[in-house]
Design a protein around this motif. Structure first.
Motif: not given
Lengths: 250, 517
Positions: A139-156
């Motif tokens: 679940x923590x990894x999913x939160x980290x992923x959501x945080x990284x995707x929050x601003x709708x970045x072009x690159x992950x």
């Protein structure tokens, strides 16, 4: 599109990266692999502008990453650091919403974006009010992923996103993560030391050794046409579980 | 919480900031209160931290009041050097002193011999000296009345004629150059039974008859307690320690009536009378104010008004003073130390300098630090507040530094990777995560400050140190406890308050099951 041209980086006497050239076209998923200390994490930091190279250039969609441009560019990059890097004093919601709130998004916009990400990452919605210590590793990894995707970045960018998980959680998250990459169609650079995992996510693997790119290609190419002895040894080191034997013995 | 639920982190942060600012406001109010309490006195009398000085201080205070001044007595201000400095700095207008102390200690090295030279040395400092009050508080040899009467002892020369007497001297007197070795030569004392021992034991020896004579100060309360006869120093061996009043030369212009009234004390206090007053104050624990008032009534024939504070009022006042000392110094320390700790964590080079500097302050003995403050800030509340402030810095600076540098690397990197600028990283991530460490540093500081503040009484800052100081002076355990017990309770209360603050200020996520990693 991400471009690295002749990038070198020293830490004291240690050469973390030396003369690395790499191009990641938009929408492609690339896996950086190699043994510990080969420079793959440093490469990710250079891409994100967290670390400035001693020489060479880094470009994001043609714009050069410099100390001046890095802070603004960073918001177009989603970065999942090794270990997740969740802020323990904030709930899952607080972690994911920290940056948009700082940027002044309306609560409605934050909530709508969170809703979409919870579905995308298959995160249990009631977990949003929990603190990181109250969440499982997956679940923590999913939160980290959501945080990284929050601003709708072009690159992950992901640094060993599945490093510390047990095998079952890891397999489940691998599936979900690949689905996310496919659905979003973003440019993804992922660091792993596991060859099978790299091949699972990507058809383009970048094998590093002592700060240099040794070979770029699919798993098949690495197996069939290794450029040198090191590639052969690296591939051989990843033994697969002899499934038939294991099941027969059970 | 519904999808339209409002932010969790923003209001929480707001509350943290508000609570911090209300804390600061509180400190500011305490500061103002401390200011307002200091009404401007016209004449400030000082005294040292021993009974005779306090009684004389009361005497001067009542005399000044009688002369129409509004007089304040700053009692028990440490030692001679503190008072002499305070007098020169104008923090005190007058205080009782001894000519011997001036010659041998305060003006040592200036070769002051004659009274004229002494007056000139004082005048250079803007000070003046009254005529002697009448008694000489110097080293003396005391014998039991019974022995004195039996052998007809009156002077030290008489003592030399009786080498069979058993002498017991304090260890200090045995060792001092002008003590026993010189006295023996001067009077040709040939006593065989001479021993060095603790002063209290010497008195008990006299009482039980195991000893015949000991050294003492000529106005000690013990002279009366053990019914001793002080032998006259007929060959003038011991230096003169005539009691005088030192005062600022400008007092004559500001309060001429007070300076004029000092002459009413010329030669009025005999050694016998001073012994009597010391004994009443020290042995019978009568308030020095009453002892002084009785003397003034019988000698000068006026009725001074003596205000005596009840037990409750005394503890209340000490509590108020102590809280002001601790509140202001700790509040200021928090405001300064946290940014210093942040600076130390952010810039390694500067950080080492900052940590070394606040560490260095801590190595200065607290008493010395208080005394250093006098030339800069005088006596009273402010120098004590500054000294306490300096002491309170280290634990908070160090805790802030440790809290920030000890954050997990991945969390710091994640904050940077999100694109938060340094200020926002500090405010939204690093400080909240370090809040537990910072609060424990503040807690340590608070407990230390409550304890150290008791020393403030030595430079006139009041607080719980005052009853402790008086209690030590009078060997009165009850009085010592009157300061020590509330100080201990306050230290525990401070700890409790900060533990509650921890629940309020430290984010819940950090309090659940310890560290995440």
């Amino acid at each position: 599109m991400l471009e690295l041209a002749g990038v070198s980086k020293h830490y004291g006497a240690v050469e973390a990266l030396s003369g690395v050239d790499l191009v990641v076209p938009a929408g492609q998923t690339v896996a950086l692999i190699g043994p510990s200390g080969c420079g793959k994490s440093t490469l990710l930091r250079v891409l994100s502008g967290l670390v400035m190279p001693d020489s060479g250039r880094v470009r994001l969609d043609g714009q050069e990453v410099t100390p001046a441009s890095a802070p603004a560019l960073r918001r177009r990059l989603g970065f999942v650091v090794q270990g997740g890097g969740l802020f323990p004093h904030l709930t899952a919601r607080g972690n994911v919403a920290l940056m948009p709130r700082y940027l002044g998004w309306t609560p409605e916009r934050v909530a709508a974006r969170l809703e979409a990400l919870v579905q995308l990452t298959r995160f249990p919605p009631d977990g949003l009010e929990r603190y990181p210590v109250q969440l499982s590793g997956g679940q923590r990894q999913r939160v980290a992923l959501m945080r990284a995707l929050m601003l709708e970045p072009d690159v992950l960018l992901l640094d060993e996103p599945l490093g510390a998980l047990d095998p079952m959680t890891r397999a489940e998250l691998q599936e979900d993560l690949r689905e996310v990459f496919q659905r979003l169609g973003k440019t993804v650079v992922l660091v792993t030391h596991d060859l099978a995992e790299a091949a699972f996510f990507s058809t383009r693997l970048v094998l590093l050794r002592e700060g240099r790119v040794v070979q770029v290609g699919s798993l098949n190419e690495l197996v069939e046409k290794p450029v040198d002895d090191f590639v052969t040894r690296f591939v051989r080191a990843h033994r697969t579980v002899p499934v038939a034997l294991a099941m027969g013995g059970a | 919480m519904g999808p339209r639920g409002r932010g969790v982190c923003a209001p929480r942060r707001g509350r943290d900031v508000r609570s911090l600012s209300s804390l600061l406001l509180l400190c500011g109010l305490a500061l103002l209160a401390a200011c307002a309490r200091d009404t401007r006195p016209l004449v400030v009398v000082g005294s040292k931290k021993f009974t005779e000085s306090v009684v004389l201080g009361e005497l001067l205070t009542q005399l000044a009041q009688e002369s129409g001044a509004s007089a304040v007595h700053r009692a028990e201000l440490g030692g001679s050097r503190i008072l002499f400095d305070a007098l020169q700095a104008g923090q005190v207008d007058l205080y009782p002193e001894y000519t011997g102390t001036l010659r041998e200690e305060l003006l040592a090295g200036e070769g002051v011999r004659t009274p004229a030279e002494l007056a000139a040395a004082l005048a250079r400092r803007g000070l003046r000296m009254s005529a002697p009050l009448g008694f000489n508080n110097t080293y003396a040899i005391g014998v039991r009345r019974e022995t004195a009467e039996r052998l007809g002892l009156r002077t030290l020369t008489d003592l030399a004629r009786h080498p069979e007497l058993r002498l017991g001297f304090s260890n200090e007197f045995m060792a001092r150059a002008d003590g026993w070795p010189a006295l023996r030569r001067r009077y040709g004392l040939s006593h065989a039974d001479v021993r060095g021992l603790d002063h209290d034991l010497a008195y008990r020896g006299l009482e039980s008859g195991g000893l015949d004579a000991t050294d003492l100060y000529s106005t000690d309360a013990e002279v009366r307690r053990y019914d001793l006869v002080v032998l006259e120093d007929d060959l003038k061996h011991f230096p003169d320690y005539q009691a005088v009043v030192l005062f600022r030369a400008d007092l004559a212009a500001r309060a001429p009536a007070v300076v004029a009234a000092l002459s009413r004390l010329d030669g009025r206090i005999s050694e016998r009378e001073m012994v009597e007053m010391n004994a009443r104050a020290r042995l019978e624990h009568e308030p020095p104010g009453r002892v002084a008032a009785d003397f003034l009534a019988s000698e000068l024939g006026f009725r001074a008004e003596v205000r005596e504070e009840g037990w409750g009022a005394r503890v209340l006042r000490a509590t108020r003073e102590h809280l002001a000392l601790v509140g202001v110094s700790l509040g200021a320390a928090i405001v300064v130390a946290i940014p210093l700790g942040v600076l130390a964590a952010r810039r390694r080079r500067v950080g080492q300098v900052v940590l070394a500097a606040v560490g260095l302050v801590q190595t200065v003995p607290s008493l010395a630090l208080l005394v250093f403050m006098i030339p800069l800030l005088g006596i009273g509340t402010w120098p004590a507040v500054v000294a306490l402030f300096l002491y309170a810095l280290l634990p908070i600076v160090r805790a802030t530094h440790a809290g920030l540098t000890g954050l997990p690397a991945d969390v710091r990197e994640a904050a940077e990777a999100l694109g938060l600028p340094p200020g926002a990283r500090l405010r939204l991530v690093e400080l909240p995560m370090a809040s537990g460490a910072i609060l424990s540093g503040i807690k340590t500081s608070a407990v230390i400050t409550v304890g150290t503040a008791t020393l403030g009484a030595l430079i006139g800052a009041g607080g719980y140190g005052q009853p402790i100081l008086t209690g030590i002076r009078l060997a009165d355990v009850g009085l010592i406890l009157e300061g020590a017990v509330p100080a201990a309770v306050l230290a525990l209360a401070a700890q409790g308050v900060f533990e509650l603050a921890e629940r309020w200020l430290v984010p819940r996520g950090l309090r659940l099951g310890g560290a995440e990693r």
